[in-house]
Design an enzyme around this catalytic site. Structure first.
Site: not given
Ligand SMILES: *Cc1c(COP(=O)(O)O)cnc(C)c1O
Length: 341
Positions: A31, A241
């Site tokens: 994702k 800045y």
């Molecule tokens: C993002 C996510 C993961 C991965 O988690 P990590 O801590 O990055 O390994 C696994 N399961 C779900 C439901 C997630 O949303």
């Protein structure tokens, strides 16, 4: 500005996490554009390494992933928010993760088919509450994978065992082909948490959420930015800045093409060390939108156009900044040329 990705390290991280998952298969959380690294570069490497299950959060992420991965290997974590998204999933053949009885009804009305179900075992975020699993809309689903998500897998605390017991207790009430609970940190909690499928994300990309994983995980992402200009500062000269830095002595300063629009937020502490070859170049003055200034006294040969390395060994970078390893990856932004080597 470029973001160099180490193909070997990425593939090796997936294989290590798959091995650490024991009898379970490791999938991949991809994702948010592969945690900011770039889906188009990351997805083919993970699939070639052996990953056969990919998780995105949004429907808008599906099309890009479909260039690299068959529809049947894609699950969409947020589930269908309306009937059109359920129809879209049916037409493409990707699996929605059903999180509420309302989503289950959308899926049923779209014709149903194998889906995934997220059950909330104690994080109280997204997923069907255990008491709602008996809802007729949920009970009517054909479930490929029954998922749950750990709240505190990166800590040693009793919530992990409690969530595990809750998830184990539900097994009988939702018939599913597979079960899945562990994220990256959860994989390090051992075989009880692995079930049939694990869902690493962070650790694939070089993050180390638990010390046990440190020896198995290699850095994947190496952001670099180019020197735009070099100047000599005289004692007392102000930099950037609001003149928050005054040169204490004669010194060389390099202006680098990298700013808070590229994820280098202003809260990175003054003195943060960037690198060129073996030389340490501390950050001086305020971070601008598109530029920073470094004290390059330690690199007398540094020239316009040279590449500077950002401090992006994730566990160390998280310690030295206010950011989690997740944020460090996902905030990089899209002005980097992403290249894989
Ligand atoms: C993002 C996510 C993961 C991965 O988690 P990590 O801590 O990055 O390994 C696994 N399961 C779900 C439901 C997630 O949303």
């Amino acid at each position: 500005m470029r973001l160099r990705l180490d193909r070997q390290a990425l593939a090796a991280n997936w294989r290590a996490l798959d091995r650490l998952s024991g009898d379970a298969q490791a999938g991949a959380a991809i994702k948010a554009d592969a945690y900011g690294l770039g889906m188009d570069l990351v997805a083919p490497v993970l699939r070639a390494a052996g990953a056969r299950q990919f998780y995105v959060a949004h429907w808008g992420e599906v099309e890009k992933l479909l260039r690299h991965v068959p529809a049947a290997e894609i699950s969409v974590l947020h589930g269908p928010a309306d009937p059109a998204q359920a129809v879209y999933a049916r037409e493409l053949g990707v699996r929605p993760v059903i999180n509420t009885p309302r989503q289950a009804a959308f899926w049923r009305d779209a014709g149903g088919a194998l889906c995934d179900v997220m059950v909330d075992s104690g994080i109280n975020r997204l997923g069907v509450s255990p008491h709602a699993l008996g809802d007729p809309a949920i009970a009517g689903l054909q479930v490929d994978t029954l998922l749950s998500h750990l709240a505190s897998a990166d800590e040693d605390c009793e919530q992990n065992a409690r969530q595990l017991a809750t998830f184990n207790g539900l097994a009988g009430s939702v018939p599913a082909r597979r079960r899945s609970m562990a994220n990256s940190a959860g994989i390090a909690l051992g075989p009880d948490y692995a079930f049939d499928m694990t869902r690493p994300g962070l650790a694939l990309y070089g993050g180390v959420p638990r010390a046990e994983l440190a020896q198995h995980i290699a850095q994947v992402a190496y952001p670099q930015a180019a020197v735009l200009q070099i100047r000599n500062l005289s004692p007392g000269d102000a930099v950037g800045y609001n003149a928050t830095f005054h040169a204490p002595r004669q010194m060389r300063a390099a202006t680098v093409s990298l700013g808070y629009a590229d994820g280098l937020l202003r809260c990175w502490p003054a003195g943060t060390k960037f690198h060129h070859g073996g030389a340490e170049l501390p950050l001086i003055g305020r971070v601008s939108m598109d530029m920073i200034v470094l004290d390059c006294s330690a690199a007398p040969d540094l020239c316009e156009g040279d590449w500077i390395d950002l401090p992006y060994h994730l566990p160390d970078a998280a310690k030295h900044s206010d950011f989690s390893q997740y944020e460090l990856l996902t905030m990089l932004g899209d002005r980097y040329d992403r290249v894989i080597f």
